[in-house]
Design an enzyme around this catalytic site. Structure first.
Site: not given
Length: 519
Positions: A204, A332, A437
């Protein structure tokens, strides 16, 4: 020869044989360039926690570039992590965050194995949250046979504030990350690591930073490999892509915009004119923290550390041509969408879906609606999450892999365990999390010191992934004995229990469609 002498001779021979084949135990007290530290044993690893890699950026050093830490005398206890960097925290937090936070944690095998690859981890959290201590790297160090360094770096307004004339504007957190890399290179050998074999890896915000590093002049000679997880240089969110009503965004901003945003925050805090910086340095954390969200995804380019927009630099081939492992998760955006629905169930519904598409894609909204009709999905939330996963995350990652592969060796992947641990704690029936995610993280780390993988198949996938990551850090090739073959290139290896195989992710995520669609 007497019986006693024979026994002594046999014992000596056995010990000599054992010492020739069994690695020696590595020391718990080592010397780094600023002083000696004493670590602790955890399982088959040694951990050295809370080692300063830079001076505390406090007081007059708030918003200055990092400097090497001051040396200390004696042996420093490295049995506990240092402070988290300043951020919002829950009341249950054991130790409140602090501006005195520039620390690293080192995990290495307990046994000496010669010079090991060094892996330097930059955590995620939207550039406003997170800590290196949250990622326990025992499995990665011992099974992957690596020295793993997890890093704290300045966050939010403390890490990304820009002001005209301020050295380091918009890049303080990035500068911290680079300083930690340099610290790792200087001190790798103290922990059994090879200073000439350093891999930076992140997820990230950490991945967005790692991708940016590849395009920085500082990358030259500093790293030998990079792993980019859920955060490519070309990442771009349409309007509403991070949260309904939020403007379009990307992780990087021109330095001029960063300085304008810094001036706006300073004015809101009552700090204007030539004394604005001194005024800001006099503000309390209680006054500054509410402004940190404004500096999420706010890494500045057009600076000494980051001269060019990373996306433009990548397309032009202006990056460090080191091997790269790059990928993301199959679903995600489900975590972001589920979070919005939990906040307000009325934000994403069958009624609001057309409006969300219009705000995000303008004149192309009808085309997107035809490609992603509500009738195809069990809920509007799942439809919207699929749109955002494809448009923002998956296709930008694949495009970044293509740009990289044009000039260096690339291994692509997509994490696809639909039953991965729900690390985000989101239980929204309309949007099952699947491989959302950050759900890949428990396969590499014990998050918060806990192994979240209770299923044998999950543990098996984790061993394979740790093997891939460790092998890549060692040689630039992730393949290892007993694991499915991973071929270099832009076709991702899908990582799921019992189903590791190469997939056509570009087709699955409709990337040809998104190349012709306004975002």
């Amino acid at each position: 020869m007497s019986t006693v002498l024979a026994a002594v001779s046999a014992t000596g021979a056995l010990m000599a044989c054992r010492s020739a084949h069994e690695p020696a135990q590595a020391p718990l007290t080592v010397r780094v360039d600023s002083g000696s530290v004493r670590g602790v044993v955890k399982g088959k690893s040694r951990q050295f926690l809370g080692i300063p890699y830079a001076e505390p950026p406090t007081g007059a050093r708030r918003w200055t570039l990092p400097r090497n830490p001051r040396p200390w005398s004696g042996v420093r206890d490295a049995g506990r992590p240092g402070n988290d960097c300043m951020q919002d925290s829950s009341p249950e937090t054991e130790k409140p965050p602090s501006e005195d936070c520039l620390y690293v944690n080192v995990t290495a095998p307990r046994e000496q194995h010669g010079a090991l690859p060094v892996m330097v981890w930059w955590h995620g959290g939207g550039f406003t949250q997170g800590s290196g201590k949250d990622y326990d790297a025992v499995r990665l160090a011992t099974e992957g046979k690596a020295v793993v360094v997890t890093v704290n770096y300045r966050l939010g307004i403390y890490g990304y504030l820009g002001l005209p004339g301020l050295a380091g504007s918009g890049d303080f957190g990035f500068a911290d990350q680079i300083a930690a890399l340099r610290w790792a290179r200087r001190n790798a050998s103290a922990f059994g690591g090879d200073p000439r074999n350093i891999t930076v890896f992140g997820q990230s915000a950490g991945a967005m930073s790692a991708c940016a590093l590849l395009t920085s002049p500082e990358a030259e000679g500093l790293i030998s490999k990079a792993i980019i997880s859920s955060g490519s240089c070309g990442l771009r969110w349409p309007a509403g892509g991070l949260f309904p009503g939020a403007p379009a965004d990307r992780p990087y901003v021109p330095v001029a915009q960063g300085q304008d945003d810094g001036l706006a925050a300073a004015e809101e805090l009552g700090c204007t004119g030539k004394d604005a910086l001194a005024c800001l340095r006099g503000k309390t954390n209680a006054e500054l923290l509410p402004h940190s969200p404004s500096f999420s995804d706010h890494l500045a380019y057009g600076t000494e550390l980051l001269p060019r927009d990373p996306a433009t630099a990548l397309r032009a081939g202006a990056f460090a041509h080191v091997p790269v492992l790059i990928g993301g998760t199959h679903d995600e955006a489900r975590s972001f969408v589920a979070g919005a629905i939990r906040y307000d169930p009325k934000l994403i519904t069958s009624t609001t879906y057309p409006r969300l598409l219009e705000q995000a894609f303008g004149a192309d909204a009808r085309k997107v609606a035809a490609r992603y009709p509500l009738s195809r999905y069990p809920s509007a939330g799942l439809a919207w999450a699929t749109v955002l996963t494809d448009a923002s995350w998956a296709c930008s990652t694949l495009a970044g892999a293509r740009d990289l592969a044009a000039r260096t060796t690339v291994y692509s992947y997509e994490f696809a365990d639909e039953n991965a641990p729900n690390v985000n704690g989101l239980h929204v029936p309309d949007v099952p999390q699947g491989a959302a995610h950050a759900t890949d993280l428990p396969y590499l780390f014990d998050l918060g010191g806990r192994d979240l993988l209770v299923n044998r198949d999950r543990k098996g996938l984790a061993r394979t992934m740790v093997g891939y990551w460790g092998a890549f850090a060692r040689s630039g090739d992730p393949n290892h004995r007993g694991a499915p073959r991973w071929r270099p290139g832009t076709a991702p290896l899908s990582l799921a229990p019992g189903a590791i195989r190469t997939v056509d992710a570009a087709a699955e995520h409709g990337c040809g469609f998104w190349e012709t669609t306004t975002r």
